[in-house]
Design a protein around this motif. Sequence first.
Motif, PDB file in Angstrom:
ATOM      1  N   ASN A 210       0.809  -1.219   0.000  1.00 16.06           N
ATOM      2  CA  ASN A 210       0.000   0.000   0.000  1.00 16.06           C
ATOM      3  C   ASN A 210       0.843   1.270   0.000  1.00 16.06           C
ATOM      4  O   ASN A 210       0.502   2.260   0.650  1.00 16.06           O
ATOM      5  CB  ASN A 210      -0.954   0.003   1.206  1.00 16.06           C
ATOM      6  CG  ASN A 210      -1.872  -1.190   1.220  1.00 16.06           C
ATOM      7  OD1 ASN A 210      -2.531  -1.487   0.230  1.00 16.06           O
ATOM      8  ND2 ASN A 210      -1.883  -1.916   2.327  1.00 16.06           N
ATOM      9  N   SER A 211       1.958   1.228  -0.712  1.00 18.43           N
ATOM     10  CA  SER A 211       2.821   2.405  -0.793  1.00 18.43           C
ATOM     11  C   SER A 211       3.605   2.349  -2.104  1.00 18.43           C
ATOM     12  O   SER A 211       3.571   1.350  -2.823  1.00 18.43           O
ATOM     13  CB  SER A 211       3.790   2.451   0.394  1.00 18.43           C
ATOM     14  OG  SER A 211       4.869   1.557   0.213  1.00 18.43           O
ATOM     15  N   ASN A 212       4.327   3.421  -2.390  1.00 19.01           N
ATOM     16  CA  ASN A 212       5.217   3.436  -3.549  1.00 19.01           C
ATOM     17  C   ASN A 212       6.667   3.252  -3.112  1.00 19.01           C
ATOM     18  O   ASN A 212       7.584   3.650  -3.800  1.00 19.01           O
ATOM     19  CB  ASN A 212       5.066   4.755  -4.312  1.00 19.01           C
ATOM     20  CG  ASN A 212       5.525   5.962  -3.495  1.00 19.01           C
ATOM     21  OD1 ASN A 212       5.621   5.896  -2.266  1.00 19.01           O
ATOM     22  ND2 ASN A 212       5.797   7.066  -4.162  1.00 19.01           N
ATOM     23  N   ARG A 213       6.853   2.629  -1.954  1.00 22.38           N
ATOM     24  CA  ARG A 213       8.188   2.427  -1.393  1.00 22.38           C
ATOM     25  C   ARG A 213       8.619   0.972  -1.515  1.00 22.38           C
ATOM     26  O   ARG A 213       7.791   0.055  -1.528  1.00 22.38           O
ATOM     27  CB  ARG A 213       8.221   2.868   0.069  1.00 22.38           C
ATOM     28  CG  ARG A 213       7.888   4.341   0.263  1.00 22.38           C
ATOM     29  CD  ARG A 213       7.894   4.714   1.737  1.00 22.38           C
ATOM     30  NE  ARG A 213       6.977   3.882   2.484  1.00 22.38           N
ATOM     31  CZ  ARG A 213       7.171   3.492   3.746  1.00 22.38           C
ATOM     32  NH1 ARG A 213       8.253   3.847   4.380  1.00 22.38           N
ATOM     33  NH2 ARG A 213       6.268   2.754   4.354  1.00 22.38           N
TER      34      ARG A 213
ATOM     35  N   GLY B 140      24.254  -2.765   3.913  1.00 23.81           N
ATOM     36  CA  GLY B 140      23.112  -3.210   4.696  1.00 23.81           C
ATOM     37  C   GLY B 140      21.824  -3.170   3.913  1.00 23.81           C
ATOM     38  O   GLY B 140      21.557  -4.064   3.111  1.00 23.81           O
ATOM     39  N   ALA B 141      21.026  -2.115   4.103  1.00 17.76           N
ATOM     40  CA  ALA B 141      19.731  -2.053   3.433  1.00 17.76           C
ATOM     41  C   ALA B 141      19.235  -0.626   3.373  1.00 17.76           C
ATOM     42  O   ALA B 141      19.755   0.264   4.050  1.00 17.76           O
ATOM     43  CB  ALA B 141      18.715  -2.934   4.160  1.00 17.76           C
ATOM     44  N   ALA B 142      18.189  -0.418   2.562  1.00 15.79           N
ATOM     45  CA  ALA B 142      17.648   0.920   2.375  1.00 15.79           C
ATOM     46  C   ALA B 142      16.178   0.835   2.029  1.00 15.79           C
ATOM     47  O   ALA B 142      15.666  -0.221   1.641  1.00 15.79           O
ATOM     48  CB  ALA B 142      18.401   1.653   1.263  1.00 15.79           C
ATOM     49  N   ILE B 143      15.487   1.964   2.174  1.00  9.94           N
ATOM     50  CA  ILE B 143      14.125   2.116   1.670  1.00  9.94           C
ATOM     51  C   ILE B 143      14.157   3.202   0.601  1.00  9.94           C
ATOM     52  O   ILE B 143      14.704   4.287   0.822  1.00  9.94           O
ATOM     53  CB  ILE B 143      13.147   2.495   2.796  1.00  9.94           C
ATOM     54  CG1 ILE B 143      13.014   1.332   3.784  1.00  9.94           C
ATOM     55  CG2 ILE B 143      11.770   2.850   2.220  1.00  9.94           C
ATOM     56  CD1 ILE B 143      12.145   1.642   5.001  1.00  9.94           C
ATOM     57  N   ILE B 144      13.599   2.892  -0.552  1.00  8.38           N
ATOM     58  CA  ILE B 144      13.558   3.842  -1.655  1.00  8.38           C
ATOM     59  C   ILE B 144      12.114   4.049  -2.082  1.00  8.38           C
ATOM     60  O   ILE B 144      11.226   3.251  -1.762  1.00  8.38           O
ATOM     61  CB  ILE B 144      14.392   3.365  -2.860  1.00  8.38           C
ATOM     62  CG1 ILE B 144      13.813   2.049  -3.425  1.00  8.38           C
ATOM     63  CG2 ILE B 144      15.849   3.158  -2.465  1.00  8.38           C
ATOM     64  CD1 ILE B 144      14.529   1.551  -4.651  1.00  8.38           C
ATOM     65  N   SER B 145      11.863   5.144  -2.777  1.00 11.63           N
ATOM     66  CA  SER B 145      10.527   5.399  -3.311  1.00 11.63           C
ATOM     67  C   SER B 145      10.609   5.503  -4.824  1.00 11.63           C
ATOM     68  O   SER B 145      11.638   5.877  -5.380  1.00 11.63           O
ATOM     69  CB  SER B 145       9.940   6.688  -2.733  1.00 11.63           C
ATOM     70  OG  SER B 145      10.677   7.813  -3.165  1.00 11.63           O
ATOM     71  N   VAL B 146       9.498   5.179  -5.479  1.00 11.45           N
ATOM     72  CA  VAL B 146       9.380   5.307  -6.935  1.00 11.45           C
ATOM     73  C   VAL B 146       8.183   6.199  -7.226  1.00 11.45           C
ATOM     74  O   VAL B 146       7.052   5.870  -6.848  1.00 11.45           O
ATOM     75  CB  VAL B 146       9.207   3.935  -7.613  1.00 11.45           C
ATOM     76  CG1 VAL B 146       9.006   4.102  -9.116  1.00 11.45           C
ATOM     77  CG2 VAL B 146      10.407   3.038  -7.332  1.00 11.45           C
TER      78      VAL B 146
END
Length: 412
Positions: free
Chosen positions: A267-270, A279-285
Motif C-alpha cells: 500500500n505504498s510506492n516504497r 546493509g539495506a535501504a528504503i527507496i521510493s518510486v
Amino acid sequence: MLGNLKICLTLGLGLIQTAKAMPAFAPPPSVSGWVRNGEALYFQTNDKDNAVVSVKIMENGTLGQAHSFYTNGTGASMISAATNMTTSPDGLSSQGAIAVVGHNIFVVNAGDNTVSMFSIDEEDPANITLLGAPAAVPGDFPVTVAASALNNLVCVGTSGTRSGVACAPYSPFVGIGKMDFLRPFDLDQSETPVGPLDTVSQVLFSDDETKLLVTVKGAPAMGKTGFLAVFPVTGQCLTGEAKVAASRIESTLNGTVALFGFEQIANSNRYFVADAGYGAAIISVDENTDSSQLLHKQVISDQKATCWAAISPATNSVFVTDPLVNHIVEMSLIDASITSVINTTTTNDATGYIDLTAAGNFVYFLSPGTTQGSGAEIAVLSVGEGQSKKIIQSFNLGSLAGSSAQGLAVYP
C-alpha cells in the motif's frame, strides 16, 4: 474486447480509490489476526542438470517430504572477481532465481540461456509439472525472473555479455511463448559474468503490475554506481496484449553500492532493498515519473554482503540475510532501522543464508551447505504473534541439493 475494458475500468477505479485512501509515505498497516501459512517451498539446484526442488510445508509450518523435478535446462555459476574461480555458493548473485505466480513456477537456467515453467498441483502443491520446453532468452546468463498474472507476462534479467531484460507472454496451462527482445544494460561483462559487482540483481513487477523494476549492482572500482530501472507495462486493457516498454527510467541512487534483492512495501510506492555494500535501504518510486529516490539507509555494522530481503506479513517487518555472516537481521519497514538480530551459528553449518521467503507465521531461509559437501538446508524461523523469534527446524536436503542451490519461493 468489451470484457477486457470492463476489467480494466474496474481495476483502475480500485487502484484510484486505494491511492486516495493511502498516502504515498504512510506507515505500512499493522497486521492482526490470522495469516495464511504456506503449503510448499521451491528452489533450484543450479546444477548442470538443473532441477526444481519442492518441499511440503506442514500445518505447523515445519517442512516435510522433498521432491526434485528437472527443468530440462542447464545450471551455471558466475566467476568470482576475487578468486577468478567459479563462485560457490551464490553462483547467480541474484534474488528471484525462481518465482511463484498463481499456480505456476518460473525458473532461470543460467547455463543455456533459457527459462522453464511449471504448473503447481493445487491438491498437492509439492507436485509440479513442466510445461513445454524451456524458452530461449535473448541474453547471456539469466539470473532472475518475475511474472505478472494480470498481464500474462514473464520477464528475465541477464548478467552476461548480452545483459538486460527480455519478456514473453505465457499461458498458465501451456507454457512460455517467444521472448521479445533484449532491453540492454551497459555492463562490462563476459558471457559468463565476473561478479558479484556490475551484474543484474533482481527483476520484480510492482504490486499493481503496471511497472517492471530492476536492481543493478554498481562497481565502485570502475566508477559505477548501482541503479534502479523502471519499465512501464502498457497495453493491458485496450489491446488485450500487455507489453513491457522498450525504454526505461534509470535512477542512480547515490549512497548505495550494490543494490540487491527487494520487495515492495504494501500500500505504498516504497521498496525495501538489500545492499551488499552496507546493509539495506528504503527507496521510493514516483508514480508519475518513475524516478526513484533514497529515503532511508541503514548500515549493518558487522555485515559482509547483505543480499536478500523478504517482508513478513506476520511481523510487519523485513528480514535480510548474508551469505558470509551467520545471522538473521530483522528491520523496520518505516525507516530500515534494525529491530532484532538472531545468531544462527548453532543451527547452520554453513557461513550464512543465500535466500529467504516469508509465509504466514514463518520465515524460511536457504543455506547452501558446507564446503565439505553436505546437503543444502532450509531453516524455519517462527515469528508468530506473541512468540519469541526462534529457529524451530533446520531441514537437510541431503543429496537433492548442495552448495549451488539458489532462489527460494513459496506457494501460495
